[in-house]
Design an enzyme around this catalytic site. Structure first.
Site, PDB file in Angstrom:
ATOM      1  N   GLU A  79       0.852  -1.189   0.000  1.00  0.00           N
ATOM      2  CA  GLU A  79       0.000   0.000   0.000  1.00  0.00           C
ATOM      3  C   GLU A  79       0.895   1.249   0.000  1.00  0.00           C
ATOM      4  O   GLU A  79       0.461   2.326   0.368  1.00  0.00           O
ATOM      5  CB  GLU A  79      -1.011  -0.013   1.137  1.00  0.00           C
ATOM      6  CG  GLU A  79      -0.458  -0.281   2.501  1.00  0.00           C
ATOM      7  CD  GLU A  79      -1.550  -0.400   3.553  1.00  0.00           C
ATOM      8  OE1 GLU A  79      -2.355   0.519   3.686  1.00  0.00           O
ATOM      9  OE2 GLU A  79      -1.574  -1.441   4.249  1.00  0.00           O
ATOM     10  N   CYS A 111      -3.589  -3.658   4.208  1.00  0.00           N
ATOM     11  CA  CYS A 111      -2.637  -4.639   4.739  1.00  0.00           C
ATOM     12  C   CYS A 111      -3.010  -6.077   4.385  1.00  0.00           C
ATOM     13  O   CYS A 111      -2.253  -7.011   4.645  1.00  0.00           O
ATOM     14  CB  CYS A 111      -2.549  -4.515   6.260  1.00  0.00           C
ATOM     15  SG  CYS A 111      -2.188  -2.855   6.793  1.00  0.00           S
ATOM     16  N   HIS A 233      -2.735  -9.712  12.377  1.00  0.00           N
ATOM     17  CA  HIS A 233      -2.176  -8.519  11.728  1.00  0.00           C
ATOM     18  C   HIS A 233      -1.669  -7.591  12.844  1.00  0.00           C
ATOM     19  O   HIS A 233      -2.356  -7.399  13.847  1.00  0.00           O
ATOM     20  CB  HIS A 233      -3.239  -7.815  10.880  1.00  0.00           C
ATOM     21  CG  HIS A 233      -2.805  -6.459  10.448  1.00  0.00           C
ATOM     22  ND1 HIS A 233      -1.664  -6.262   9.700  1.00  0.00           N
ATOM     23  CD2 HIS A 233      -3.310  -5.219  10.694  1.00  0.00           C
ATOM     24  CE1 HIS A 233      -1.499  -4.965   9.501  1.00  0.00           C
ATOM     25  NE2 HIS A 233      -2.476  -4.310  10.086  1.00  0.00           N
ATOM     26  N   LYS A 242      -5.089  -7.367  22.292  1.00  0.00           N
ATOM     27  CA  LYS A 242      -6.516  -7.009  22.392  1.00  0.00           C
ATOM     28  C   LYS A 242      -7.348  -7.968  21.535  1.00  0.00           C
ATOM     29  O   LYS A 242      -8.414  -8.421  21.944  1.00  0.00           O
ATOM     30  CB  LYS A 242      -6.750  -5.594  21.844  1.00  0.00           C
ATOM     31  CG  LYS A 242      -6.371  -4.448  22.749  1.00  0.00           C
ATOM     32  CD  LYS A 242      -6.646  -3.136  21.996  1.00  0.00           C
ATOM     33  CE  LYS A 242      -5.917  -1.947  22.562  1.00  0.00           C
ATOM     34  NZ  LYS A 242      -6.465  -1.379  23.755  1.00  0.00           N
TER      35      LYS A 242
HETATM   36  N1  CAA Z   1       1.651   4.295  30.575  1.00  0.00           N
HETATM   37  C1  CAA Z   1       1.118   3.133  30.133  1.00  0.00           C
HETATM   38  N2  CAA Z   1       0.109   3.085  29.210  1.00  0.00           N
HETATM   39  C2  CAA Z   1      -0.350   4.253  28.704  1.00  0.00           C
HETATM   40  C3  CAA Z   1       0.162   5.505  29.133  1.00  0.00           C
HETATM   41  C4  CAA Z   1       1.216   5.495  30.102  1.00  0.00           C
HETATM   42  N3  CAA Z   1       1.760   6.622  30.560  1.00  0.00           N
HETATM   43  N4  CAA Z   1      -0.494   6.469  28.474  1.00  0.00           N
HETATM   44  C5  CAA Z   1      -1.392   5.856  27.654  1.00  0.00           C
HETATM   45  N5  CAA Z   1      -1.303   4.520  27.806  1.00  0.00           N
HETATM   46  C6  CAA Z   1      -2.059   3.485  27.109  1.00  0.00           C
HETATM   47  C7  CAA Z   1      -3.541   3.799  26.934  1.00  0.00           C
HETATM   48  O1  CAA Z   1      -4.289   3.447  28.075  1.00  0.00           O
HETATM   49  C8  CAA Z   1      -3.873   2.957  25.718  1.00  0.00           C
HETATM   50  O2  CAA Z   1      -4.024   1.603  26.083  1.00  0.00           O
HETATM   51  P1  CAA Z   1      -5.459   0.879  25.920  1.00  0.00           P
HETATM   52  O3  CAA Z   1      -5.800   0.965  24.463  1.00  0.00           O
HETATM   53  O4  CAA Z   1      -5.193  -0.507  26.375  1.00  0.00           O
HETATM   54  O5  CAA Z   1      -6.398   1.671  26.778  1.00  0.00           O
HETATM   55  C9  CAA Z   1      -2.600   3.023  24.883  1.00  0.00           C
HETATM   56  O6  CAA Z   1      -1.561   3.446  25.770  1.00  0.00           O
HETATM   57  C10 CAA Z   1      -2.657   4.042  23.747  1.00  0.00           C
HETATM   58  O7  CAA Z   1      -3.048   5.266  24.289  1.00  0.00           O
HETATM   59  P2  CAA Z   1      -4.135   6.163  23.566  1.00  0.00           P
HETATM   60  O8  CAA Z   1      -5.315   5.316  23.175  1.00  0.00           O
HETATM   61  O9  CAA Z   1      -4.376   7.381  24.353  1.00  0.00           O
HETATM   62  O10 CAA Z   1      -3.261   6.517  22.266  1.00  0.00           O
HETATM   63  P3  CAA Z   1      -3.598   7.447  21.066  1.00  0.00           P
HETATM   64  O11 CAA Z   1      -5.034   7.781  20.982  1.00  0.00           O
HETATM   65  O12 CAA Z   1      -2.638   8.585  21.134  1.00  0.00           O
HETATM   66  O13 CAA Z   1      -3.193   6.543  19.803  1.00  0.00           O
HETATM   67  C11 CAA Z   1      -3.661   4.740  18.299  1.00  0.00           C
HETATM   68  C12 CAA Z   1      -3.292   5.136  19.733  1.00  0.00           C
HETATM   69  C13 CAA Z   1      -5.092   5.112  18.013  1.00  0.00           C
HETATM   70  C14 CAA Z   1      -3.467   3.255  18.146  1.00  0.00           C
HETATM   71  C15 CAA Z   1      -2.696   5.498  17.321  1.00  0.00           C
HETATM   72  O14 CAA Z   1      -1.364   5.114  17.531  1.00  0.00           O
HETATM   73  C16 CAA Z   1      -3.044   5.309  15.861  1.00  0.00           C
HETATM   74  O15 CAA Z   1      -3.895   5.989  15.298  1.00  0.00           O
HETATM   75  N6  CAA Z   1      -2.342   4.341  15.173  1.00  0.00           N
HETATM   76  C17 CAA Z   1      -2.577   4.093  13.754  1.00  0.00           C
HETATM   77  C18 CAA Z   1      -3.864   3.328  13.495  1.00  0.00           C
HETATM   78  C19 CAA Z   1      -3.808   1.885  13.914  1.00  0.00           C
HETATM   79  O16 CAA Z   1      -2.739   1.318  14.066  1.00  0.00           O
HETATM   80  N7  CAA Z   1      -4.969   1.247  14.044  1.00  0.00           N
HETATM   81  C20 CAA Z   1      -5.057  -0.155  14.361  1.00  0.00           C
HETATM   82  C21 CAA Z   1      -6.235  -0.839  13.698  1.00  0.00           C
HETATM   83  S1  CAA Z   1      -6.261  -0.507  11.946  1.00  0.00           S
HETATM   84  C22 CAA Z   1      -5.129  -1.614  11.281  1.00  0.00           C
HETATM   85  O17 CAA Z   1      -4.743  -2.552  11.909  1.00  0.00           O
HETATM   86  C23 CAA Z   1      -4.618  -1.364   9.866  1.00  0.00           C
HETATM   87  C24 CAA Z   1      -3.251  -0.809   9.931  1.00  0.00           C
HETATM   88  O18 CAA Z   1      -2.261  -1.502   9.841  1.00  0.00           O
HETATM   89  C25 CAA Z   1      -3.129   0.660  10.128  1.00  0.00           C
END
Ligand code: CAA
Length: 408
Positions: A79, A111, A233, A242
């Protein structure tokens, strides 16, 4: 007739950014990345690597013990495509010296296209069991500076030789699918970075897992208990945890959380140190499981989940073959990871912002440490690839990558 993996190799660039350094730069607690996402390092390709060079590097090693003239088809799943018309597979075909009778094409659905490639290969091999297919999946995950997706970036390529004479993993026939038009993650043609609705993408991933599993069970009659291990994946490592907890819950599994974790743990050793490799990431997980498992997994069944945003998902399965460990290049992979170079934050910024000219202007790419293949530049709108000396050169000092130089 069996169908499966005869050879497999993973390649990731020689440079990475430590996520603790990124967290420091962003003013965040590093534990958010380390524990929250399960990621430690993200691979960053230098300016003279792209999906073609990464794919060719993985494929070169995957073909080490295979007669190149026996490859009937090369498929390239990505991609991070470099051309709207010409398949990246054709560049790799040339770099590897594959026969002119070998078909070459590119496939796309986020993916998941690597798994679609695998299913096409299965159909081709079923039709003609003498066929050998080279499947290359190569990607660079880019979300942009200071976005929520930034710590889940990464890069890598997998190359898999698929045939009716597998010696590592045989795929079982049935699969379950799920398709729905959603905007969780996409990349319009005018953008280098993906757009993503992060939290929504996680929800959709889990929904697609539940639905494709339901379809898979209907097609195969399999039960959760029939599987010894699972590979998912891997957009980031905690996503697989998860996902597995979700699948175990749907199936009312009586396994303890520790036992459930054990079912995925060995598949999660490579992803935390490379980051997301999009199309390659499920297969990076399968290779990690085979290399890192202390236990002999011969004859054990593994459940496999492939997810492509947008979205399409596939649940399928495989069985490890006797003596599979003999055919793995575990040491070579450990060496590749161990000899990478850590970038400081400014170097990451420099690599990340580098772009090949988009107006076709002639350009010579500065030399960095790469695998056997590198992109030398652009000439008359054409990407020029070259083969490097067998031993990778010592890392030269990082150079300015922005100067445009005319070809001699
Ligand atoms: N200590 C320990 N853990 C902490 C922490 C700290 N100080 N601060 C935050 N965390 C934890 C949170 O609790 C959370 O865990 P849970 O999900 O278990 O609750 C985790 O860290 C992430 O924190 P946030 O949810 O606040 O993080 P975010 O909103 O800033 O971003 C994300 C997380 C949405 C995954 C982001 O990285 C993102 O958008 N990534 C790209 C999209 C993605 O990967 N999506 C996955 C599904 S889609 C897919 O699989 C296709 C693909 O390849 C893209």
């Amino acid at each position: 007739m069996k169908f499966g993996i005869e050879s497999i190799n993973f390649y990731t660039p020689h440079y990475y950014l430590d996520l603790e350094a990124l967290a420091q730069e962003r003013g965040l607690d590093p534990q958010k990345y380390l524990r929250g996402l399960g990621q430690e390092k993200m691979a960053v390709p230098p300016p003279d690597e792209d999906v073609v060079t990464m794919g060719a590097n993985a494929a070169y090693r995957a073909l080490e013990n295979i007669e190149r003239s026996s490859i009937d088809t090369i498929m390239f799943a990505t991609e991070s495509s470099i051309d709207q018309s010409k398949a990246a597979a054709i560049y790799v075909h040339k770099l590897l010296g594959l026969p002119t009778t070998c078909k070459a094409f590119e496939i796309k659905q986020a993916c998941c296209s690597s798994t679609t490639g695998l299913q096409i290969a299965q159909a081709l091999v079923t039709q003609n069991p003498t066929q050998k297919i080279l499947l290359v999946a190569s990607d660079i995950a880019r979300y942009g500076f200071n976005t929520a997706g930034e710590p889940s970036q990464g890069a890598g390529a997998i190359a898999i030789v698929l045939s009716a004479q597998p010696c590592l993993l045989a795929f079982n026939g049935e699969s379950g699918s799920y398709t729905e038009d959603v905007m969780d993650f996409w990349r319009p043609n005018y953008r280098d970075e993906a757009l993503v609705d992060g939290k929504y993408s996680i929800k959709i991933y889990l929904k697609a897992l539940a639905e494709s599993w339901k379809h898979y069970v209907k097609e195969s009659g399999a039960r959760f208990e029939d599987f010894y291990r699972f590979c998912y994946h891997l957009p980031f490592t905690r996503m697989a945890e998860k996902a597995h907890t979700h699948l175990a819950k749907i199936n009312k599994s009586t396994l303890t959380p520790t036992e459930q974790y054990q079912q995925v743990a060995d598949s999660l050793k490579f992803n935390p140190i490379t980051g997301n490799c999009y199309t390659a990431s499920l297969y990076e997980g399968i290779l990690s499981l085979m290399i890192e498992s202390k236990e002999d997994l011969s004859e054990k069944r593994v459940g496999l989940f492939s997810y492509g945003s947008g979205c399409m998902a596939t649940f399928f399965s495989g069985t490890f073959l006797p003596h599979y460990k003999r055919w793995l290049q575990g040491e070579a992979h450990h060496h590749m990871f161990a000899t990478r170079k850590s970038l400081i934050y400014r170097e990451y910024e420099n690599f990340y912002t580098h772009k090949l000219p988009s107006d076709g202007e002639d350009y010579v790419t500065a030399k960095h440490e790469t695998g056997l293949f590198r992109i030398a530049g652009i000439k008359e709108h054409k990407r020029i690839y070259e083969t490097c000396p067998i031993a990778p050169p010592q890392r030269p000092p990082l150079q300015q990558t922005k100067s445009i130089t005319k070809w001699p």
